[in-house]
Design an enzyme around this catalytic site. Sequence first.
Site, PDB file in Angstrom:
ATOM      1  N   TRP A 108      38.237  28.644  38.372  1.00 42.69           N
ATOM      2  CA  TRP A 108      37.465  29.858  38.045  1.00 42.69           C
ATOM      3  C   TRP A 108      36.382  29.025  36.729  1.00 42.69           C
ATOM      4  O   TRP A 108      35.957  29.949  36.384  1.00 42.69           O
ATOM      5  CB  TRP A 108      38.252  30.871  37.109  1.00 42.69           C
ATOM      6  CG  TRP A 108      39.528  31.559  37.720  1.00 42.69           C
ATOM      7  CD1 TRP A 108      40.887  31.582  38.252  1.00 42.69           C
ATOM      8  CD2 TRP A 108      38.350  32.481  39.221  1.00 42.69           C
ATOM      9  NE1 TRP A 108      40.781  32.154  39.568  1.00 42.69           N
ATOM     10  CE2 TRP A 108      39.072  33.215  40.121  1.00 42.69           C
ATOM     11  CE3 TRP A 108      37.100  32.950  39.148  1.00 42.69           C
ATOM     12  CZ2 TRP A 108      39.126  33.465  41.279  1.00 42.69           C
ATOM     13  CZ3 TRP A 108      36.935  34.235  40.254  1.00 42.69           C
ATOM     14  CH2 TRP A 108      38.247  34.466  41.774  1.00 42.69           C
ATOM     15  N   ASP A 176      39.550  31.877  28.571  1.00 44.69           N
ATOM     16  CA  ASP A 176      39.790  32.995  29.974  1.00 44.69           C
ATOM     17  C   ASP A 176      41.090  32.445  29.622  1.00 44.69           C
ATOM     18  O   ASP A 176      41.391  32.126  30.280  1.00 44.69           O
ATOM     19  CB  ASP A 176      38.744  32.635  31.081  1.00 44.69           C
ATOM     20  CG  ASP A 176      39.281  33.493  32.738  1.00 44.69           C
ATOM     21  OD1 ASP A 176      40.000  33.944  32.458  1.00 44.69           O
ATOM     22  OD2 ASP A 176      38.648  33.054  33.399  1.00 44.69           O
ATOM     23  N   LYS A 200      45.706  41.099  36.427  1.00 48.46           N
ATOM     24  CA  LYS A 200      47.250  39.980  36.665  1.00 48.46           C
ATOM     25  C   LYS A 200      48.243  40.683  35.679  1.00 48.46           C
ATOM     26  O   LYS A 200      49.256  41.074  36.074  1.00 48.46           O
ATOM     27  CB  LYS A 200      46.799  38.213  36.080  1.00 48.46           C
ATOM     28  CG  LYS A 200      45.778  38.278  37.549  1.00 48.46           C
ATOM     29  CD  LYS A 200      45.205  37.602  37.335  1.00 48.46           C
ATOM     30  CE  LYS A 200      43.787  37.311  38.938  1.00 48.46           C
ATOM     31  NZ  LYS A 200      42.675  36.219  38.873  1.00 48.46           N
TER      32      LYS A 200
HETATM   33  C1  LIG Z   1      41.491  36.856  38.192  1.00 44.79           C
HETATM   34  C2  LIG Z   1      40.574  35.401  38.151  1.00 44.79           C
HETATM   35  C3  LIG Z   1      39.112  36.016  37.588  1.00 44.79           C
HETATM   36  C4  LIG Z   1      38.233  36.945  38.268  1.00 44.79           C
HETATM   37  O1  LIG Z   1      37.646  37.592  38.019  1.00 44.79           O
HETATM   38  P1  LIG Z   1      37.124  39.067  38.388  1.00 44.79           P
HETATM   39  O2  LIG Z   1      37.642  40.087  37.708  1.00 44.79           O
HETATM   40  O3  LIG Z   1      37.614  38.976  39.631  1.00 44.79           O
HETATM   41  O4  LIG Z   1      35.853  38.698  38.347  1.00 44.79           O
HETATM   42  C5  LIG Z   1      38.662  34.739  36.544  1.00 44.79           C
HETATM   43  N1  LIG Z   1      39.193  33.837  35.831  1.00 44.79           N
HETATM   44  C6  LIG Z   1      41.331  33.373  35.767  1.00 44.79           C
HETATM   45  C7  LIG Z   1      41.299  32.426  35.327  1.00 44.79           C
HETATM   46  C8  LIG Z   1      41.303  34.277  36.954  1.00 44.79           C
HETATM   47  O5  LIG Z   1      42.690  34.364  37.447  1.00 44.79           O
END
Ligand SMILES: *Cc1c(COP(=O)(O)O)cnc(C)c1O
Length: 365
Positions: A108, A176, A200
């Site tokens: 990511w 993030d 999540k």
């Molecule tokens: C799941 C995740 C994403 C992706 O998110 P989307 O909503 O599918 O674009 C981005 N960064 C991290 C750390 C993630 O765990």
Amino acid sequence: MNENSPKKHKINFGGGPAALPPEVFADASEAVLDYNGTGLSILEIGHRSKEFMAILEESKAIVKELCGINEDYEVLWLHGGGRLQFAMIPMNFLGDNDTAGYIDSGHWATEAAEYAMHYGGTNIVSTSREGNYAQLPAWPKRIDGNLAYLHYTTNNTIYGTQWHKIPDCNVPLVADMSSDIFSKQMDYSKCALFYAAAQKNIGPAGATLVVMRRDMAERIKRDLPPMLSYKAQIAQHSVLNTSPVFAIYTSLLMLRWTKARGIAAIEQENKEKAALLYREIDRNGLFEAVVKKETDRSTMNVCFRIKNEAQEKTFVSFCEKRNITGISGHRFVGGFRVSLYNAIRLEHVERLAEVMRAFESNNDI
Ligand SMILES: *Cc1c(COP(=O)(O)O)cnc(C)c1O
């Protein structure tokens, strides 16, 4: 039992969309039929109605309270998941002639940097690519003060590594937090902007939480279409267009649940859950942890392998037969990944450890 009768709810260790508490599922279901005695379903409530304004306001207030941030910060609910933030961040803050720093701790993080390359310079200031991200990269000793911002991923969902503290940073720090927001106490005010796709620890897919220090608005570099501009989204208080009302409402239910338990208690249980599972992996002769360095291990996503790969599928179906699902590793790394987001309780992990022991000793339980 006829074929349509409900099955017992499974223990879902999936990486996301992830498990939510049963109370949240129940309250969300009720709201689909009748929202708060309004005679309307939450699915048909207008995004400019007073009901939805109250949902937005309460959710933003809880976010601020849980993060311990003040009026210097703006809380936004946006669309487009984590990836749209990968794009919006450089679109807004990375001018053509600027450079932003990215810490590359895995998929990511890498993807976030790749999105930024469309808009300006990117400098990968640290990476743990060598060794397939099984440990965290070193935090840079010196950060060039000219960087437009530094982006990092607090928890690496796919590889099972996590930064346990938010580091100090001499340029605006952008984080993030998609897979570990609200999982523990952190000094969120060290970040100029942090964001999380909801699916999540916050709620269902379809809503994205973005928290931005207001002075960042002065750093915006481009004139952008309103949907992609933080300035326009702030001015319109997250209702620039039709909001994902149901996703935000369900997130509010989860935020209330989080607040009622308290982050300190959640953190404690998250530590116990992870410790229990790592202990079983390290003890059990059949398995091995992917992340060896204890201080890098994530409390949210525990990655491990079975030494005899031929048994991988057998273990997955052994778990499935016992109502445990979602344990397969991400397709990039294989093996297993058990996600221990906030809605997963200690007894769920105890059950998994018991099933792992039974698999080792060929017992039926
Ligand atoms: C799941 C995740 C994403 C992706 O998110 P989307 O909503 O599918 O674009 C981005 N960064 C991290 C750390 C993630 O765990």
